[in-house]
Design a protein around this motif. Structure first.
Motif, PDB file in Angstrom:
ATOM      1  N   LEU A 150      17.788  -5.837 -55.860  1.00 50.58           N
ATOM      2  CA  LEU A 150      16.378  -5.892 -55.476  1.00 50.58           C
ATOM      3  C   LEU A 150      15.503  -6.395 -56.621  1.00 50.58           C
ATOM      4  O   LEU A 150      14.512  -7.093 -56.395  1.00 50.58           O
ATOM      5  CB  LEU A 150      15.905  -4.511 -55.028  1.00 50.58           C
ATOM      6  N   SER A 151      15.857  -6.047 -57.851  1.00 48.41           N
ATOM      7  CA  SER A 151      15.014  -6.399 -58.996  1.00 48.41           C
ATOM      8  C   SER A 151      15.255  -7.820 -59.487  1.00 48.41           C
ATOM      9  O   SER A 151      14.305  -8.521 -59.876  1.00 48.41           O
ATOM     10  CB  SER A 151      15.261  -5.415 -60.138  1.00 48.41           C
ATOM     11  N   PHE A 152      16.518  -8.258 -59.475  1.00 46.93           N
ATOM     12  CA  PHE A 152      16.855  -9.546 -60.095  1.00 46.93           C
ATOM     13  C   PHE A 152      17.610 -10.494 -59.162  1.00 46.93           C
ATOM     14  O   PHE A 152      17.949 -11.607 -59.564  1.00 46.93           O
ATOM     15  CB  PHE A 152      17.698  -9.320 -61.349  1.00 46.93           C
ATOM     16  N   GLY A 153      17.919 -10.029 -57.960  1.00 43.79           N
ATOM     17  CA  GLY A 153      18.669 -10.870 -57.036  1.00 43.79           C
ATOM     18  C   GLY A 153      20.150 -10.946 -57.341  1.00 43.79           C
ATOM     19  O   GLY A 153      20.862 -11.800 -56.786  1.00 43.79           O
ATOM     20  N   THR A 154      20.649 -10.071 -58.205  1.00 43.31           N
ATOM     21  CA  THR A 154      22.068 -10.080 -58.570  1.00 43.31           C
ATOM     22  C   THR A 154      22.914  -9.687 -57.368  1.00 43.31           C
ATOM     23  O   THR A 154      22.675  -8.648 -56.735  1.00 43.31           O
ATOM     24  CB  THR A 154      22.336  -9.103 -59.722  1.00 43.31           C
ATOM     25  N   ARG A 192       8.770  -9.935 -54.885  1.00 43.87           N
ATOM     26  CA  ARG A 192       9.647 -11.101 -54.734  1.00 43.87           C
ATOM     27  C   ARG A 192       9.551 -11.675 -53.327  1.00 43.87           C
ATOM     28  O   ARG A 192       9.595 -12.900 -53.135  1.00 43.87           O
ATOM     29  CB  ARG A 192      11.096 -10.725 -55.058  1.00 43.87           C
ATOM     30  N   TYR A 193       9.415 -10.813 -52.317  1.00 44.72           N
ATOM     31  CA  TYR A 193       9.216 -11.299 -50.948  1.00 44.72           C
ATOM     32  C   TYR A 193       7.902 -12.073 -50.855  1.00 44.72           C
ATOM     33  O   TYR A 193       7.826 -13.156 -50.247  1.00 44.72           O
ATOM     34  CB  TYR A 193       9.206 -10.128 -49.962  1.00 44.72           C
ATOM     35  N   ALA A 194       6.859 -11.502 -51.459  1.00 42.89           N
ATOM     36  CA  ALA A 194       5.553 -12.157 -51.394  1.00 42.89           C
ATOM     37  C   ALA A 194       5.574 -13.503 -52.090  1.00 42.89           C
ATOM     38  O   ALA A 194       4.871 -14.441 -51.683  1.00 42.89           O
ATOM     39  CB  ALA A 194       4.489 -11.252 -52.026  1.00 42.89           C
ATOM     40  N   ALA A 195       6.391 -13.602 -53.138  1.00 45.27           N
ATOM     41  CA  ALA A 195       6.473 -14.858 -53.896  1.00 45.27           C
ATOM     42  C   ALA A 195       7.500 -15.820 -53.318  1.00 45.27           C
ATOM     43  O   ALA A 195       7.711 -16.911 -53.873  1.00 45.27           O
ATOM     44  CB  ALA A 195       6.813 -14.555 -55.354  1.00 45.27           C
ATOM     45  N   GLY A 196       8.154 -15.424 -52.243  1.00 49.80           N
ATOM     46  CA  GLY A 196       9.147 -16.292 -51.627  1.00 49.80           C
ATOM     47  C   GLY A 196      10.465 -16.352 -52.364  1.00 49.80           C
ATOM     48  O   GLY A 196      11.267 -17.262 -52.137  1.00 49.80           O
ATOM     49  N   GLY A 234      16.804 -13.679 -46.692  1.00 47.14           N
ATOM     50  CA  GLY A 234      18.112 -13.346 -46.140  1.00 47.14           C
ATOM     51  C   GLY A 234      18.276 -11.855 -45.899  1.00 47.14           C
ATOM     52  O   GLY A 234      17.349 -11.050 -46.074  1.00 47.14           O
ATOM     53  N   ILE A 235      19.478 -11.471 -45.546  1.00 43.87           N
ATOM     54  CA  ILE A 235      19.751 -10.083 -45.177  1.00 43.87           C
ATOM     55  C   ILE A 235      20.081  -9.202 -46.377  1.00 43.87           C
ATOM     56  O   ILE A 235      19.941  -7.978 -46.312  1.00 43.87           O
ATOM     57  CB  ILE A 235      20.911 -10.041 -44.150  1.00 43.87           C
ATOM     58  N   ALA A 236      20.489  -9.810 -47.491  1.00 40.76           N
ATOM     59  CA  ALA A 236      20.918  -9.017 -48.646  1.00 40.76           C
ATOM     60  C   ALA A 236      19.837  -8.063 -49.137  1.00 40.76           C
ATOM     61  O   ALA A 236      20.116  -6.872 -49.361  1.00 40.76           O
ATOM     62  CB  ALA A 236      21.377  -9.934 -49.774  1.00 40.76           C
ATOM     63  N   PRO A 237      18.585  -8.501 -49.330  1.00 39.78           N
ATOM     64  CA  PRO A 237      17.572  -7.537 -49.764  1.00 39.78           C
ATOM     65  C   PRO A 237      17.363  -6.410 -48.766  1.00 39.78           C
ATOM     66  O   PRO A 237      17.130  -5.261 -49.160  1.00 39.78           O
ATOM     67  CB  PRO A 237      16.311  -8.399 -49.913  1.00 39.78           C
TER      68      PRO A 237
END
Length: 668
Positions: A514-518, A623-627, A631-634
């Protein structure tokens, strides 16, 4: 009267038959779910290893799949136990009278609490002797108990300046001064039901039964059980599952044990440990002799003495192989070493006499020589060590073969002393000798659970440390005498305390995503969900069916939320066993120590974890607001974090919990 008795017997017979049919149907359902859950779990974890590990983020991907593998093994062990879940009902009738000692163990608990338990023990209806085992040796407690005809046992002087071994030592001491065929062991706060012996002694009609364990149930726990004290899953389906494999184990209190089994265990352990020590000493002695031979290879007199010692060692090995008595073997060996030492000392004395005679002719008068001869030479005879280095080594061999356990208060220690808890290791050793155990699922004693967070953490840490000490010292997977099922049932309990390490990964993985997209998984695709969801759902279903209406959520919360305790238990036990560091024993306090403020400091790691999870939710929203999130992972990881927060929320309740007084616990 005869008609009424017949009707009651018929009613009981029908009820037992109904229970057996119900248990049989439930067992069939459990076994079906066990098979399906095992297939789903193996399929999922195999796929994870082979096709879905994101090697670009291996530093979190590999720990995550390892944690999932750990959980799969945990699930398989749980399912294996449930396969033979055994629901016992009434014990068979006791066909002959037996003698029983009821032992109430205490160290520093309040006098009124100890006396309440002792009076209830004295009121048990089956004939018995009641003893308070006072490890604090308090005169005031002795006076109170003896005034009411209750016996008190404290440590003898033999324990002074020797290892005390906490509760195990207290019980071992009592075993040597009591005589009952059976022992009911109660903690100081466990008030027994008057029927406890009537309800359980019948199981000992099976002459191979050494232990009958009953549940521990606590009267000061509210229905919400904020500290997770009641453990309904353990004192129910888990112990019943182990019972099905003849692996239900001793839990330290509310248990009846057969003295014959304990004494056999004590003697066999003594013989086994001394035999191991003697064999180890023989191997060490060979090395000592080899070194001595090199050092004195030019001295035929010393080499001859070392040959005699070597022959004595050969005889020890042969006599051990033929099963001769250890005391006889070691006695004969020590006498032979003494003879060698005396021979060499005698030769040395003759040499010194000759030198003194030469010296007297040159400088000394007869009176001086006589004084030297009487004092110096006599002391040489009395010395346990020869002045020769080779004989110093021989003397070391004598010490190595000492079998009297002079460092212990008593040679025979039936209750295991290898950990800060005596219970699991003792029952595992009994099972290794071929004895049987019974789990009698009926509350027959009621006690006090920790009523604040500090006390609860002290108790859980001690339990976990004791279990891990046993695992490191006597891993059940390699212990002789245990069946495969018993090995796995004991190991499953020990394995569960490793969950703290998996918990760190389960918390870190969604926070990092959630924080870094890892991404520790290549993709949350259809292939992932078609394998993960059946595994997860079937495991939850298995827990629900096995629990059979008993609450499991609180236990699930604490198994994750106490991860710092579980990690500390493993590391501290490892340091104790393998690095010799002290592991202090703490008796669980039975009275609340009032604090002026909630002890947030005790759960600092959990608070950091919860803060990180909340922060990750905020970050992913940004991150959602910034695009940057799609996808489904978050979404999967948001659900994961919300679940973890629900689990960890119990820590907040535990810190703020303040137990109310319970009048039923106080003396009238």
């Amino acid at each position: 009267m005869v008609v009424q008795t017949t009707v009651r017997r018929e009613t009981t017979r029908r009820e037992n038959h109904r229970r057996r049919r119900s248990s049989s149907r439930r067992q069939g359902v459990v076994r079906l779910i066990v098979v399906l859950a095992a297939i789903a779990g193996i399929n999922y974890v195999a796929w994870r290893w082979l096709f879905s590990v994101n090697w670009d983020a291996w530093w979190i991907a590999v720990p995550l799949v390892l944690a999932e593998t750990y959980s799969l093994i945990d699930s398989l062990l749980f399912g294996l136990g449930a396969w033979r879940l055994r629901e016992r009902h009434d014990a068979p009738p006791l066909r002959h009278d037996v003698t029983v000692d009821v032992l109430v163990t205490t160290y520093n608990e309040p006098l009124d609490l100890v006396m309440k338990t002792a009076r209830a023990a004295q009121a048990i209806t089956y004939p018995h002797e009641t003893w308070i085992l006072d490890d604090g040796d308090r005169p005031e407690l002795r006076a109170l108990a003896e005034a009411e005809g209750i016996g008190v046992i404290s440590r003898s002087d033999a324990w002074r300046d020797r290892p005390r071994h906490a509760k195990a030592g207290n019980l071992n001491n009592a075993l040597m001064v009591t005589e009952g065929e059976f022992l009911l062991i109660l903690d100081a706060d466990q008030v027994p039901d008057p029927r406890i012996l009537d309800r359980t002694l019948g199981w000992f009609e099976d002459e191979k039964v050494a232990l009958v364990q009953t549940p521990q149930w606590f009267v000061n726990v509210p229905p919400s059980d904020p500290l997770g004290s009641q453990a309904p899953l353990f004192y129910g389906p888990i112990q019943q599952s182990k019972d099905g494999w003849n692996a239900a184990f001793f839990c330290g209190s509310n248990a009846i044990l057969r003295r014959e089994a304990l004494m056999q265990l004590g003697v066999s352990r003594y013989v086994g440990e001394v035999t191991v020590a003697v064999n180890r000493a023989v191997r060490s002695s060979r090395r000592i002799l080899a070194r001595a031979r090199r050092d004195y290879r030019h001295d035929p007199r010393i080499l001859s003495a070392l040959d005699e010692v070597s022959a004595a060692l050969d005889d020890v090995k042969a006599e051990l192989a033929h099963g001769e008595g250890l005391s006889d073997i070691t006695f004969r060996f020590q006498r032979r070493i003494d003879a060698v030492r005396a021979m060499m000392a005698g030769q040395d004395i003759q040499s010194v006499r000759a030198e003194l005679a030469e010296l007297a002719e040159l400088t000394l008068d007869a009176a001086t020589l006589a004084a030297i001869d009487d004092i110096t030479l006599e002391s040489l005879h009395d010395r346990s060590l020869s002045p020769l280095a080779a004989v110093e080594s021989i003397s070391m061999l004598v010490d190595a073969f000492e079998v009297g356990r002079e460092g212990e208060a008593q040679a025979i220690m039936p209750l295991a002393t290898i950990s800060v808890t005596e219970d699991m290791a003792t029952s595992m050793r009994l099972h290794g000798l071929g004895w049987r155990s019974v789990y009698h699922d009926e509350v027959l004693a009621k006690g006090l659970a920790p009523d604040d967070l500090p006390t609860m953490l002290t108790q859980r840490l001690r339990w976990a440390q004791g279990t891990m000490q046993v695992m490191f010292r006597e891993n059940p997977l390699v212990q002789p005498g245990l069946s495969l099922g018993q090995r796995l049932m004991y190991f499953s309990t020990m394995w569960s305390y490793l969950s703290g390490f998996a918990a760190i990964v389960y918390v870190a993985a969604p926070v990092l995503n959630l924080s870094f997209g890892t991404m520790p998984v290549i993709a949350f695709s259809f292939d992932f969900f078609i394998r993960f969801i059946p595994f997860f759902v079937l495991n939850q279903l298995l827990f629900l069916v096995v629990a059979n209406g008993r609450p499991t959520w609180r236990g699930a919360q604490y198994s994750l939320a106490l991860f710092p305790v579980w990690i500390r238990s493993v590391t501290s036990a490892f340091d104790n066993v393998y690095r010799g560091r002290t592991l202090a024993f703490s008796v669980t306090p039975k009275t609340r120590t009032l604090e002026d403020r909630p002890r947030w400091d005790l759960v600092r790691p959990q608070l950091f974890v919860m803060a990180a999870m909340i922060l990750s939710l905020i970050v992913v929203a940004i991150r959602y607001a910034a695009g940057q999130a799609e996808g489904i992972a978050p979404l999967v990881n948001i659900a994961w974090v919300l679940y973890d927060l629900a689990v960890f929320s119990i820590i907040i309740r535990a810190v703020l919990y303040a137990a109310s007084p319970h009048p039923e616990l106080k003396e009238n």
